[in-house]
Design a protein around this motif. Structure first.
Motif, PDB file in Angstrom:
ATOM      1  N   HIS A   1      31.387 -10.659 -10.422  1.00 41.98           N
ATOM      2  CA  HIS A   1      32.738 -10.739 -10.166  1.00 41.98           C
ATOM      3  C   HIS A   1      33.148  -8.822  -8.996  1.00 41.98           C
ATOM      4  N   ASN A   2      34.034  -8.987  -8.243  1.00 41.64           N
ATOM      5  CA  ASN A   2      35.165  -7.959  -8.179  1.00 41.64           C
ATOM      6  C   ASN A   2      36.693  -8.634  -8.803  1.00 41.64           C
ATOM      7  N   ARG A   3      37.386  -7.692  -9.147  1.00 37.92           N
ATOM      8  CA  ARG A   3      38.533  -7.925  -9.683  1.00 37.92           C
ATOM      9  C   ARG A   3      38.742  -6.843 -10.490  1.00 37.92           C
ATOM     10  N   CYS A   4      39.881  -6.215 -10.273  1.00 41.05           N
ATOM     11  CA  CYS A   4      40.625  -5.332 -11.199  1.00 41.05           C
ATOM     12  C   CYS A   4      42.403  -5.257 -11.337  1.00 41.05           C
ATOM     13  N   VAL A   5      42.728  -5.035 -12.748  1.00 43.82           N
ATOM     14  CA  VAL A   5      44.278  -5.735 -12.870  1.00 43.82           C
ATOM     15  C   VAL A   5      45.222  -4.666 -11.915  1.00 43.82           C
ATOM     16  N   PRO A   6      46.538  -4.861 -11.879  1.00 39.66           N
ATOM     17  CA  PRO A   6      47.706  -3.885 -11.206  1.00 39.66           C
ATOM     18  C   PRO A   6      47.840  -3.286 -11.944  1.00 39.66           C
ATOM     19  N   SER A   7      47.884  -2.791 -13.190  1.00 42.21           N
ATOM     20  CA  SER A   7      47.539  -1.496 -13.693  1.00 42.21           C
ATOM     21  C   SER A   7      47.043  -1.235 -14.590  1.00 42.21           C
ATOM     22  N   PHE A   8      46.928  -0.339 -15.423  1.00 38.71           N
ATOM     23  CA  PHE A   8      45.924   0.173 -16.375  1.00 38.71           C
ATOM     24  C   PHE A   8      46.961   0.517 -17.789  1.00 38.71           C
ATOM     25  N   LYS A   9      48.215   0.969 -17.655  1.00 35.21           N
ATOM     26  CA  LYS A   9      48.875   0.918 -18.656  1.00 35.21           C
ATOM     27  C   LYS A   9      50.403   0.394 -18.352  1.00 35.21           C
ATOM     28  N   VAL A  10      50.691  -0.481 -19.545  1.00 31.21           N
ATOM     29  CA  VAL A  10      51.772  -1.346 -19.572  1.00 31.21           C
ATOM     30  C   VAL A  10      52.106  -0.520 -20.921  1.00 31.21           C
ATOM     31  N   GLY A  11      53.380   0.963 -20.253  1.00 32.61           N
ATOM     32  CA  GLY A  11      53.763   0.488 -21.758  1.00 32.61           C
ATOM     33  C   GLY A  11      52.871   1.225 -22.461  1.00 32.61           C
ATOM     34  N   ARG A  12      52.976   0.840 -23.835  1.00 34.35           N
ATOM     35  CA  ARG A  12      52.095   1.102 -25.073  1.00 34.35           C
ATOM     36  C   ARG A  12      50.752   0.846 -24.989  1.00 34.35           C
ATOM     37  N   ILE A  13      50.256  -0.295 -24.085  1.00 27.23           N
ATOM     38  CA  ILE A  13      49.471  -1.184 -23.989  1.00 27.23           C
ATOM     39  C   ILE A  13      48.449  -0.631 -22.681  1.00 27.23           C
ATOM     40  N   LEU A  14      46.623  -0.266 -22.895  1.00 25.41           N
ATOM     41  CA  LEU A  14      46.055   0.540 -22.365  1.00 25.41           C
ATOM     42  C   LEU A  14      45.090  -0.634 -21.476  1.00 25.41           C
TER      43      LEU A  14
END
Length: 349
Positions: free
Chosen positions: A290-303
């Motif tokens: 794969h070549n994939r990456c999430v839009p954000s590595f942090k959402v509030g208190r979840i990383l």
């Protein structure tokens, strides 16, 4: 005289996944006296065939975590060259002489990831047992946080495979998803679809014993250049152990059909063009690429960190694993020495 005992900056961090990134993060947090609970879905450590070499950035973190001496003791003493070879005639096209850095403290680390995980786990238990709680058979089903953004939680399925499961909600100040490419923490944030692509070819990985490597004077790492037989052949351990990894361009085959094509690949790739009775395969795993990456590595208190945050072609260092994702810079601290140290551990930088 009153002795003031400073309160730890965080009471608990939940880490999803007892893989290399999850255990490494737990150790780094423990060094700052930050307790963590590591939840692993499997009943054991994952020792499947995966990474085998780690560049200078990762090696520096291993040293900082106090792991590097044990890694060096378990690995091969030298890794003299990295080269690129043409499969058609075996010619070495270009090479890098690694002997010039063989005495550098932070030189490349060469050790199978399965061994690295076992050493990390031993450090968690023997050195940091007061701060690290690793729990197997704890499968995270969902992660979330309250509306105020002050606390996070995970819903967990607990129990061995052959027993009735119980369910529990566990809370913490932060949840860090280190639970791999199929991360339940990531799915809780972004669903099952995430930006990028999955390639059609399969990635076949195996440990191989073959005396032809020594006979034909192969050493170090050999990146194989070919449209049908591209891959990496590299020395990986004591006693003549080599890792042979290649991509198969065929589409839509079963695992058995891919393995049936392995002698064809090996005959093309390995020196001396051996038949199956001339080498011994110890272990095999298959992967999608794969070549994939999430839009954000942090959402509030979840990383998210490592493969839970990004999956990519593992060849040539693109898969450099890290538990020190830049996203963790977002942890807030108030300026006390212990809290500053905690934020430093979480940011790694």
């Amino acid at each position: 005289m009153t002795i003031r005992i400073e309160k730890p900056p965080f009471e608990k961090i939940i880490i999803a996944g007892a893989g290399p990134s999850g255990l490494l993060l737990a150790i780094l947090l423990a060094q700052a006296h930050i307790p963590s609970v590591v939840l692993e879905a499997w009943p054991w450590l994952d020792t499947r065939l995966r990474a085998t070499q780690y560049g200078v950035p990762a090696t520096r973190i291993f040293r900082r975590a106090g792991l590097l001496p044990d890694f060096r003791a378990a690995s091969i003493p030298k890794f003299p060259t990295i080269c690129w070879r043409r499969v058609a005639d075996g010619e070495k096209l270009v090479s890098i002489d690694m002997s010039v850095v063989e005495d550098e403290e932070d030189r490349m680390t060469v050790l199978q990831l399965g061994h690295i995980i076992q050493i990390m786990y031993r450090h968690c238990v023997e050195r940091y047992g007061d701060f690290i709680d690793v729990r197997f058979n704890h499968r995270i089903l969902e992660a979330g946080q309250d509306e105020a953004g002050r606390n996070a939680w995970v819903n967990v399925e607990i129990g061995e495979e052959d027993e009735e499961k119980r369910h529990e909600r566990m809370g913490a100040e932060y949840i860090v998803g280190c639970d791999g490419s199929s991360s339940a923490v990531r799915r809780s944030l972004f669903g099952r679809e995430w930006p990028g692509q999955t390639f059609d070819c399969r990635f076949i990985v195996q440990n191989v014993f073959y005396d032809g490597f020594e006979k034909y004077r192969w050493d170090g790492g050999n990146y194989m250049i070919d449209p049908d037989h591209w891959g990496l052949v590299a020395k990986r351990g004591h006693g003549g152990l080599w890792r042979v990894t290649y991509g198969d361009p065929a589409v839509g085959l079963t695992d058995e059909e891919y393995l049936a094509r392995r002698p064809w690949h090996f005959k093309a790739i390995l020196p001396g063009h051996p038949d199956p009775d001339q080498y011994r395969i110890e272990q095999t795993n298959m992967y999608n690429i794969h070549n994939r990456c999430v839009p954000s590595f942090k959402v509030g208190r979840i990383l998210l960190a490592a493969d839970a945050a990004h999956v990519c072609n593992p060849m040539g260092g693109y898969g450099q694993f890290c538990a020190y994702n830049p996203v963790l810079r977002q942890v807030t601290h108030k300026g006390s020495q212990s809290e500053t140290s905690a934020a430093y551990v979480l940011t790694m930088g």
